[in-house]
Scaffold this active site. Structure first.
Site, PDB file in Angstrom:
ATOM      1  N   PRO A   2       0.826  -1.211   0.000  1.00  0.00           N
ATOM      2  CA  PRO A   2       0.000   0.000   0.000  1.00  0.00           C
ATOM      3  C   PRO A   2       0.861   1.263   0.000  1.00  0.00           C
ATOM      4  O   PRO A   2       1.868   1.333   0.689  1.00  0.00           O
ATOM      5  CB  PRO A   2      -0.823  -0.102   1.285  1.00  0.00           C
ATOM      6  CG  PRO A   2      -0.284  -1.246   2.050  1.00  0.00           C
ATOM      7  CD  PRO A   2       0.590  -2.052   1.169  1.00  0.00           C
ATOM      8  N   GLU A   3       0.467   2.233  -0.822  1.00  0.00           N
ATOM      9  CA  GLU A   3       1.165   3.507  -0.890  1.00  0.00           C
ATOM     10  C   GLU A   3       0.245   4.585  -0.320  1.00  0.00           C
ATOM     11  O   GLU A   3      -0.814   4.267   0.229  1.00  0.00           O
ATOM     12  CB  GLU A   3       1.559   3.801  -2.348  1.00  0.00           C
ATOM     13  CG  GLU A   3       2.389   2.676  -2.967  1.00  0.00           C
ATOM     14  CD  GLU A   3       2.789   2.938  -4.421  1.00  0.00           C
ATOM     15  OE1 GLU A   3       2.889   4.106  -4.807  1.00  0.00           O
ATOM     16  OE2 GLU A   3       2.998   1.957  -5.155  1.00  0.00           O
TER      17      GLU A   3
END
Ligand SMILES: [Zn+2]
Length: 279
Positions: A2-3
């Site tokens: 996840p960013e």
């Protein structure tokens, strides 16, 4: 992994369920998940504390408490935060690494199949977050600030975007997407970028992150937001994981190369490996 847009989505989804709740019991089931402090003081300092806020810094989730501590979580590859009933099998399931029983009867569970995720309880946020660069969506983050961080660097611009000290929250997906939008080859050294290119890159970073947040992020194999809600930005990716598909701008097949061990996707036509001014 996840960013920024995915973590932002998780924060927005969890916040209404967590703020105002008290932590009545907690445990860490996988020792390495807890980065600091030791398990005994972690649990002791959490018990009875109220969650007063939930926010994001880079790819970290920050739980503000009604004490001097903040609970910090980094999901890394496969970490997930889920709210379940206290008698849910997930709470002590094979992938559960930590859980927090909340006032109101529910339980916040941290599951993490690959065990790279980390949790901290810290009085001084700087100890955990001190090395992070600026937030790319903050109003203070302008092209000049980006320029100051990449202008003198010989490193490939893709690697600079992945460096959390240059700018916080960008990972492989949004680095590739931003470089495509800006028309910059991922292997160009930071110091080769013109003022104009840095301005385009700055605008592109903000555009792709805002677009992705509005779509609740990108749902790939390793990331799913809580409650089964799925992000939709994977349907709008221009180059990331689009190898051999036509470039959305010019139709040239998208190429994949490795940059600092990471898969990197780009259009060889729209992202030339020399500055346009020299063409
Ligand atoms: Zn193209």
């Amino acid at each position: 992994m996840p960013e920024l847009p995915e973590v932002e989505t998780v924060v927005a989804q969890l916040r209404p369920h967590l703020v105002g709740r008290r932590i009545l019991a907690a445990d860490v089931l996988w020792p390495r998940t807890l980065a600091a402090p030791d398990r005994t003081s972690f649990i002791e300092r959490l018990l009875g504390r109220q969650i007063t806020g939930l926010s994001r810094r880079g790819k970290y989730l920050l739980f503000e408490l009604d004490s001097d501590d903040a609970l910090i979580v980094h999901l890394r590859m496969t970490g997930r935060l889920e709210i379940v009933e206290r008698d849910s099998p997930l709470r002590e399931g094979p992938h559960a690494r930590a859980w927090f029983d909340l006032s109101g009867g529910e339980c916040l569970v941290f599951t993490d199949a690959r065990k790279f995720g980390r949790i901290w309880l810290a009085r001084d946020l700087g100890e955990v977050l001190g090395a992070l660069g600026p937030e790319p969506l903050d109003w203070e983050f302008d092209a000049a600030r980006l320029a100051a961080r990449i202008r003198r660097r010989r490193v490939a611009v893709k690697a600079l975007l992945l460096d959390q000290a240059v700018v916080a929250g960008i990972g492989n997906i949004y680095a590739d997407e931003a470089l495509f939008l800006a028309g910059i080859h991922p292997l160009r050294p930071g110091l080769s970028l013109s003022d104009d290119e840095i301005e385009r890159l700055h605008a592109a970073i903000r555009q792709v992150l805002r677009e992705a947040i509005s779509q609740q992020g990108t749902t790939l194999r390793d990331y799913r937001p809580p409650y089964g809600l799925e992000g939709a930005y994977q349907n709008q990716l221009r180059v990331y994981q689009q190898t051999d598909l036509p470039c959305p701008r010019c139709g040239t097949p998208i190429q994949r190369i490795r940059v600092t061990q990471r898969s990197t996707h780009f259009c060889p036509q729209c992202q030339p490996d020399f500055p346009r001014s020299a063409a």
